[in-house]
Each structure stands twice: as C-alpha cells, then as structure tokens.
Scaffold this motif. Structure first.
Motif, PDB file in Angstrom:
ATOM      1  N   TRP A   1      -0.067   1.954   7.295  1.00  0.00           N
ATOM      2  CA  TRP A   1       0.955   1.659   6.296  1.00  0.00           C
ATOM      3  C   TRP A   1       0.833   0.225   5.787  1.00  0.00           C
ATOM      4  O   TRP A   1       1.183  -0.058   4.634  1.00  0.00           O
ATOM      5  CB  TRP A   1       2.366   1.986   6.785  1.00  0.00           C
ATOM      6  N   LEU A   2       0.296  -0.679   6.608  1.00  0.00           N
ATOM      7  CA  LEU A   2      -0.016  -2.016   6.104  1.00  0.00           C
ATOM      8  C   LEU A   2      -1.086  -1.932   5.010  1.00  0.00           C
ATOM      9  O   LEU A   2      -1.011  -2.624   3.984  1.00  0.00           O
ATOM     10  CB  LEU A   2      -0.497  -2.918   7.236  1.00  0.00           C
ATOM     11  N   ASN A   3      -2.068  -1.066   5.220  1.00  0.00           N
ATOM     12  CA  ASN A   3      -3.114  -0.892   4.212  1.00  0.00           C
ATOM     13  C   ASN A   3      -2.548  -0.319   2.914  1.00  0.00           C
ATOM     14  O   ASN A   3      -2.961  -0.708   1.815  1.00  0.00           O
ATOM     15  CB  ASN A   3      -4.222   0.016   4.745  1.00  0.00           C
ATOM     16  N   ASP A   4      -1.610   0.611   3.041  1.00  0.00           N
ATOM     17  CA  ASP A   4      -0.984   1.171   1.838  1.00  0.00           C
ATOM     18  C   ASP A   4      -0.266   0.069   1.054  1.00  0.00           C
ATOM     19  O   ASP A   4      -0.335   0.018  -0.182  1.00  0.00           O
ATOM     20  CB  ASP A   4      -0.009   2.285   2.205  1.00  0.00           C
ATOM     21  N   TRP A   5       0.439  -0.800   1.791  1.00  0.00           N
ATOM     22  CA  TRP A   5       1.141  -1.910   1.127  1.00  0.00           C
ATOM     23  C   TRP A   5       0.129  -2.840   0.455  1.00  0.00           C
ATOM     24  O   TRP A   5       0.327  -3.258  -0.698  1.00  0.00           O
ATOM     25  CB  TRP A   5       1.958  -2.696   2.155  1.00  0.00           C
ATOM     26  N   ALA A   6      -0.967  -3.159   1.155  1.00  0.00           N
ATOM     27  CA  ALA A   6      -1.966  -4.069   0.603  1.00  0.00           C
ATOM     28  C   ALA A   6      -2.656  -3.481  -0.622  1.00  0.00           C
ATOM     29  O   ALA A   6      -3.005  -4.213  -1.564  1.00  0.00           O
ATOM     30  CB  ALA A   6      -3.000  -4.412   1.675  1.00  0.00           C
ATOM     31  N   THR A   7      -2.853  -2.172  -0.629  1.00  0.00           N
ATOM     32  CA  THR A   7      -3.447  -1.524  -1.800  1.00  0.00           C
ATOM     33  C   THR A   7      -2.541  -1.687  -3.014  1.00  0.00           C
ATOM     34  O   THR A   7      -2.999  -2.033  -4.112  1.00  0.00           O
ATOM     35  CB  THR A   7      -3.690  -0.030  -1.522  1.00  0.00           C
ATOM     36  N   ASP A   8      -1.255  -1.469  -2.813  1.00  0.00           N
ATOM     37  CA  ASP A   8      -0.296  -1.643  -3.910  1.00  0.00           C
ATOM     38  C   ASP A   8      -0.241  -3.098  -4.355  1.00  0.00           C
ATOM     39  O   ASP A   8      -0.199  -3.394  -5.559  1.00  0.00           O
ATOM     40  CB  ASP A   8       1.081  -1.169  -3.468  1.00  0.00           C
ATOM     41  N   PHE A   9      -0.262  -4.023  -3.383  1.00  0.00           N
ATOM     42  CA  PHE A   9      -0.204  -5.448  -3.716  1.00  0.00           C
ATOM     43  C   PHE A   9      -1.411  -5.857  -4.554  1.00  0.00           C
ATOM     44  O   PHE A   9      -1.286  -6.605  -5.531  1.00  0.00           O
ATOM     45  CB  PHE A   9      -0.132  -6.284  -2.437  1.00  0.00           C
ATOM     46  N   ALA A  10      -2.601  -5.370  -4.184  1.00  0.00           N
ATOM     47  CA  ALA A  10      -3.808  -5.704  -4.932  1.00  0.00           C
ATOM     48  C   ALA A  10      -3.733  -5.150  -6.353  1.00  0.00           C
ATOM     49  O   ALA A  10      -4.198  -5.792  -7.310  1.00  0.00           O
ATOM     50  CB  ALA A  10      -5.040  -5.156  -4.215  1.00  0.00           C
ATOM     51  N   ARG A  11      -3.136  -3.959  -6.515  1.00  0.00           N
ATOM     52  CA  ARG A  11      -3.031  -3.367  -7.855  1.00  0.00           C
ATOM     53  C   ARG A  11      -2.121  -4.180  -8.767  1.00  0.00           C
ATOM     54  O   ARG A  11      -2.360  -4.289  -9.970  1.00  0.00           O
ATOM     55  CB  ARG A  11      -2.513  -1.930  -7.735  1.00  0.00           C
ATOM     56  N   ARG A  12      -1.064  -4.765  -8.183  1.00  0.00           N
ATOM     57  CA  ARG A  12      -0.139  -5.541  -9.014  1.00  0.00           C
ATOM     58  C   ARG A  12      -0.440  -7.037  -9.001  1.00  0.00           C
ATOM     59  O   ARG A  12       0.253  -7.813  -9.657  1.00  0.00           O
ATOM     60  CB  ARG A  12       1.311  -5.288  -8.578  1.00  0.00           C
ATOM     61  N   THR A  13      -1.484  -7.434  -8.263  1.00  0.00           N
ATOM     62  CA  THR A  13      -1.849  -8.850  -8.155  1.00  0.00           C
ATOM     63  C   THR A  13      -3.358  -8.960  -8.316  1.00  0.00           C
ATOM     64  O   THR A  13      -4.106  -9.078  -7.337  1.00  0.00           O
ATOM     65  CB  THR A  13      -1.404  -9.416  -6.786  1.00  0.00           C
ATOM     66  N   PRO A  14      -3.861  -8.920  -9.526  1.00  0.00           N
ATOM     67  CA  PRO A  14      -5.308  -8.804  -9.730  1.00  0.00           C
ATOM     68  C   PRO A  14      -6.131  -9.975  -9.217  1.00  0.00           C
ATOM     69  O   PRO A  14      -7.335  -9.814  -8.985  1.00  0.00           O
ATOM     70  CB  PRO A  14      -5.442  -8.655 -11.255  1.00  0.00           C
ATOM     71  N   ASP A  15      -5.537 -11.147  -9.015  1.00  0.00           N
ATOM     72  CA  ASP A  15      -6.307 -12.273  -8.470  1.00  0.00           C
ATOM     73  C   ASP A  15      -6.357 -12.259  -6.948  1.00  0.00           C
ATOM     74  O   ASP A  15      -7.014 -13.109  -6.336  1.00  0.00           O
ATOM     75  CB  ASP A  15      -5.795 -13.616  -8.975  1.00  0.00           C
TER      76      ASP A  15
END
Length: 304
Positions: free
Chosen positions: A100-114
């Motif tokens: 579930w940490l990975n799921d959160w990080a995937t979403d974070f990367a999608r909304r934070t392109p840098d």
C-alpha cells in the motif's frame, strides 16, 4: 554563536543554494534521498525523531525537524532550492505494509512529475509480485531500510526481489550501515554477500554506509553498480557522531562518478544548504560536485 546543525533554515536559503549552483556550474540539483510519505506515516517518523535525546554510544542527540511543513509547502521549498529531481523514499517496518506504500507512491509520482517514481519491499511471500507490479507501473528507484525493517537482506523471501531488480537494472537506496544506531542485520558483511550472489545489482548505499565508510567504499571499488549517497555525511551533525575519515577522501574523489547527492529532506536537523556547504568544504573541486549533485543523479533517476 548557535552551531549550524541547530539553526533554522535561513530566510535567504534559496538564494544561497542558487549561489552554490552558480559557483560550480550546476543547472540545478538531483537529490536521490528525500522522503515523501502518507501523512500518518510521516507523522510517526517525526514523532520518532522528536523523542530522541541521546545516542547510546555518543551522548547527546537532539534531532529537530527543520522542514516540518505540509506536503505542498515541502514541495515548494525543494523546488525553490533548485532541486529538479527527487524521490519519495518509503520503507515498511512490518509485513503487509509495502504494497500500500507503493500504491501511494505511484499516485504521488503521477501528480508530482519532478519526483522519481519510488517503491519499496519487505521480506514476505507477496514481495516478488508487488515489486514486479511496481516496476511495470514505472518505478525507477526502490528503498530498503534494513535497520528500521529489522530484516536480513539475505532473507530467502527477498531472493526473487533482488533478482528482479538486478535484471531490471533498477537501483535500491539501502540503509544498511550501523549508523546512527546498530540494527540486527546492519553492517557491510550481509551486503558483500548479497553482491556476491547478485553482482549486477544496482545499490545506492545510504549515508555512505556510516560509520563503516571504508568497508562500503571498498564495495564501490569492487562492484561497478554500487554507489554511495551523501545523506547527512560530512555535516557538522554527523561529524560529531560518526566522522568521515580524512584519509578516505582521495578514494572518494577517485570515485566521484558513483557518489550521488542525498539529504534526507525533510527529516534533517539543520538547513538543506548545510549539506551542500559540507560537500563544498571537502575541496574536491567543482567537477566532482557537478558529478555528485547533478550528473550522477541524472544517470540514476533522470532529470525533469
């Protein structure tokens, strides 16, 4: 005068970081060791640092969080400092947490392109499956925290994971040294054995392996896919506790192509600027600093 390690970030920090970049011909910074986490997880991490009062071997240890802000403010600060690419390193301390940490990080990367898409794992039956998914989803860097996780990096449940990461050529930032506190499975010996089993495995040794700097530098010299990150190393805070031996500096200079900037932002007890100035005062030259603060990070996680 208040020691730099206990000062709050100066009001002109962004301008002074820009001056650092200008002095050394840097287009910006790539920081491979920063932390963005779900709010409730980060709150617990900060609570851990808040309760620290002393180190079991070195005495007094205060760890005030210099960048205790909400997520949006922390992103704004990093960008104002000229950090063009960074990570959201997460790490589990128990089973059934990594996915579930990975799921959160995937979403974070999608909304934070840098932010470079980051992921993690833990020794459990499901690890190979969710690591494969994270790679398929675009993860470019992983985090393993042997100390906090309390696990053996040689655990058979991780064998497939290490094989996947070696085959993919995807680096893992691994906290595996005995600093700041010794763990059940920390130290250079397990990592040397891991690399014997997976010689192509890309590893970034967090905190340059403190305090076993020489042992981990030897692994860099032996294995072409092993790197060191600078996180907290050479700062006043760490030099008081676990100083970097000056006799190792020529070897560090010789391997400037495999040293990368890391800071531990936001969980640091001093200004971000101090990490950069600590690197600068090593007097290894602008070419070395350009490799560490930009070129090598771009090679590992790209630029935005």
């Amino acid at each position: 005068m208040t020691p730099l390690s206990t000062q709050r970030p100066p009001a002109d920090e962004a301008a002074r970081v820009q001056e650092f970049c200008t002095r050394h011909g840097l287009p910006g910074l790539v920081d491979v060791h920063t932390h963005f986490m779900p709010e409730r997880v980060l709150t617990k991490v900060w609570a851990f640092f808040d309760q620290l009062t002393e180190h079991p071997e070195h005495g007094s240890l205060r760890w005030p969080i210099s960048y205790r802000h909400d997520e949006g403010q922390r992103l704004e600060i990093l960008r104002s400092l000229g950090v063009r690419r960074f990570t959201s390193l997460l790490y589990p301390h128990r089973p059934e947490m990594a996915e579930w940490l990975n799921d959160w990080a995937t979403d974070f990367a999608r909304r934070t392109p840098d932010c470079a898409h980051s992921a993690t794992f833990y020794p459990e039956e499901s690890a190979a499956g969710y690591v494969a998914k994270a790679l398929a989803d675009g993860a470019v860097i992983f985090k393993a925290h042997v100390q906090v996780g309390g696990y053996d990096p040689l655990d058979p449940l991780l064998e497939k994971v290490w094989g996947q990461l070696a085959d993919a050529g995807t680096p893992t930032v691994i906290h595996c040294g005995n600093g700041p506190n010794r763990g059940r499975h920390t130290g250079p010996e397990p990592i040397a054995e891991l690399l014997r089993r997976h010689p192509r495995l890309p590893l970034v040794i967090a905190h340059a392996g403190m305090p076993e700097y020489a042992d981990f530098l030897a692994l860099v010299e032996k294995h072409e896919n092993v790197w060191l990150d600078t996180t907290m190393v050479f700062t006043d805070f760490t030099e008081r506790l676990m100083p970097f031996p000056t006799e190792l500096l020529p070897r560090l200079a010789d391997h400037g192509d495999r040293v990368v900037l890391g800071t531990d932002f936001p969980n640091i007890p001093y200004p971000y600027l101090h990490q950069l100035e600590a690197l600068e005062r090593l007097e290894l030259g602008s070419g070395w600093l350009r490799q560490v603060c930009w070129d090598n990070g771009v090679r590992l996680i790209g630029a935005h």
